[in-house]
Design an enzyme around this catalytic site. Structure first.
Site: not given
Ligand code: UDX
Ligand code: ADP
Length: 460
Positions: A11, A92, A96, A163, A218, A266, A269, A274
């Site tokens: 991935g 990978v 949802t 992560e 996580k 604020a 959304g 994640c």
């Molecule tokens: C999140 C977690 O922070 C990270 O630890 C985990 O591994 C993956 O999910 P990410 O989704 O990449 O990371 O970004 P993040 O900075 O957490 O922001 C998520 C969302 O919340 C964004 O849309 C951001 O704009 C929003 N946000 C964040 C707010 O609206 N207000 C804030 O104060 C903080």
């Molecule tokens: P994330 O944010 O979790 O890293 P992404 O969609 O950016 O998710 O990356 C996941 C990657 O995993 C994609 O590039 C997809 O092509 C790859 N992937 C999914 N299933 C397999 C598999 N069976 N073998 C190799 N690559 C895969």
């Protein structure tokens, strides 16, 4: 256990790409191969022009540039990479589910399962298998069962290593993590992974737990972070009707060291791959154990987030005299936050969808998101035909093209460059009254009002 010599990551996405690049950068003696079945993605990772990597992350080009070809490789040969590795990360995507049981809530594990089956089929030596994707609790168990039952009699040790990097700051998060979490049953396998991280992370920041604590931590970390955003967003609505200012409230409560100042901004959304997915997972798990109060409690974080996006779109419509039909609304930003080209679950998608239902014309400018991605996001919703999405939505490469002659501007992403625009010039070109709806509280109210804009911001 001996130090691992070869790592493979399945991935090459937002998680696998940056994480493996940093592991390779910091462990020059370990050979790291990132594989993906998506050929175009691998080709982009191998592009000589480092500005063309498939994901945009500040600082990532330098890390890839330093390690690629030395001990960092990107390939589509999944079998070979599995065969040769001592340690295999599974990174990978786990979207949802869009079908069947748990539709709309549970994580779809089909990609994980395919990986596990492929590893089992190909592996002829012992492997440490590390789950790096965000997964529901007890996935490791399923992984182990598949590996043990379909494998060639070799030993598999499963580790959970969630992560915590945030997009847009992935490289600095990886270089300087608050903590690294490793869950597992085999002390030896855990130690092998600890050694990889110890190359640059102080030992006291590497936490080891059992598998399920790691997996659950996580989900819970993301649920708590998202909950803070929904909490402050709930207060933003209250501020709007009472005359309080949500930024002032954030600052006042954030000074309490027990509350802390981060994640209290604020916004229109939260988005990203994640937060929503992980909370839905938590809700699904709680319901499956008949913990309805627990499930409902966490679900509310998402319902409030949905409400915030809808509320923003409705505010735009109501302010523009209850009709946006045929009006040009310039969208500044499409990504779910600044400094990334990722649009998964971005609030912009849902706000646009709502406005398009009212036949608004949406003109999108985002410094890092392509037109194809914008249309893909809207088509994926299935709300209207692809033709209608293309009729109503235009994506431009020049912000002034979006802003010129627009009826309204909506700020959906907090890109720094939006603050530097020549807002006097924008005002001169726009229809009157000239509305600005700031979903990120990014722009300067005083400046815009002096220029004659009608300025609305969340929580004011
Ligand atoms: C999140 C977690 O922070 C990270 O630890 C985990 O591994 C993956 O999910 P990410 O989704 O990449 O990371 O970004 P993040 O900075 O957490 O922001 C998520 C969302 O919340 C964004 O849309 C951001 O704009 C929003 N946000 C964040 C707010 O609206 N207000 C804030 O104060 C903080
Ligand atoms: P994330 O944010 O979790 O890293 P992404 O969609 O950016 O998710 O990356 C996941 C990657 O995993 C994609 O590039 C997809 O092509 C790859 N992937 C999914 N299933 C397999 C598999 N069976 N073998 C190799 N690559 C895969």
């Amino acid at each position: 256990m001996n130090r691992v010599k070869k790592i493979t990551c399945i991935g090459a996405g937002y998680v696998g790409g940056p994480t493996m690049s940093v592991i390779a950068q910091k462990n020059p003696d370990v050979e790291v191969t990132v594989v993906d079945m998506n050929q175009a993605r691998i080709a982009a990772w191998n592009n000589d022009d480092l500005s063309q990597l498939p994901i945009y992350e500040p600082g990532l080009d330098a890390v890839v540039g330093a390690a690629r070809g030395r001990n960092l490789f990107f390939s589509t040969d999944v079998d070979k990479a599995i065969q040769e590795a001592d340690m295999i990360f599974i990174s990978v995507n786990t979207p949802t589910k869009t079908y069947g049981k748990g539709k709309g809530q549970a994580a779809d594990l089909k990609f994980i399962e395919l990986c596990a089956r492929q590893i089992a089929e190909v592996a002829s030596t012992d492997k440490i298998v590390v789950e790096k994707s965000t997964l529901p609790v007890r996935t490791a168990e399923a992984l182990k069962s598949i590996l043990d039952n379909t494998g060639n009699g070799v030993n598999f040790h499963i580790l959970s290593n969630p992560e915590f990097l945030a997009e847009g700051t992935a490289v600095s998060d990886l270089h300087n993590p608050d903590r690294v979490l490793i869950g597992g049953e085999s002390a030896e396998a855990i130690e092998a992974l600890v050694q990889v991280y110890e190359a640059w992370v102080p030992r006291e920041r590497i936490i080891t737990t059992n598998l399920w604590s790691s997996e659950l931590s996580k989900l819970v970390a993301n649920a708590f972070l998202a909950q803070r955003v929904s909490s402050i967003n709930a207060i933003s609505e209250l501020c709007e009707v009472t005359g309080a200012n949500v930024d002032e409230v954030s600052r006042a409560i954030g000074q309490d060291s027990r509350i802390g100042s981060k994640f209290l901004k604020a916004s229109v959304g939260f988005g990203g791959s994640c937060f929503q997915k992980d909370i839905l997972n938590l809700v699904y798990i709680a319901r499956s154990y008949n913990l309805y109060e627990v499930a409902n409690y966490w679900e509310q974080v998402i319902l409030l987030n949905d409400h915030q996006k809808t509320r923003f779109a409705e505010k735009i419509i109501k302010t523009m005299y209850n009709t946006v039909n045929g009006k040009d609304i310039a969208f500044l930003g499409w990504a779910f936050k600044k400094d990334t080209n990722d649009t998964r679950e971005s609030a912009a998608i849902h706000v646009a969808d709502h406005l398009l239902d009212e036949e608004a014309h949406v003109i999108v400018y985002d410094p890092k998101v392509t037109a194809e991605q914008v249309y893909r996001d809207l088509d994926y919703l299935g709300t209207r035909s692809p033709e209608d999405n293309r009729r109503l939505v235009k994506v431009v490469n020049d912000p002034y093209e979006a802003l010129d002659s627009a009826h309204a501007v909506a700020v959906l992403t907090e890109w720094d460059e939006f603050k530097t625009y020549d807002w006097a010039k924008v005002k001169a070109g726009m229809k009157r009254p000239s509305f600005v709806f700031d979903g990120r509280k990014l722009l300067n109210r005083k400046q815009l009002e002096e220029l004659g804009f009608d300025y609305y911001a969340i929580g004011e």
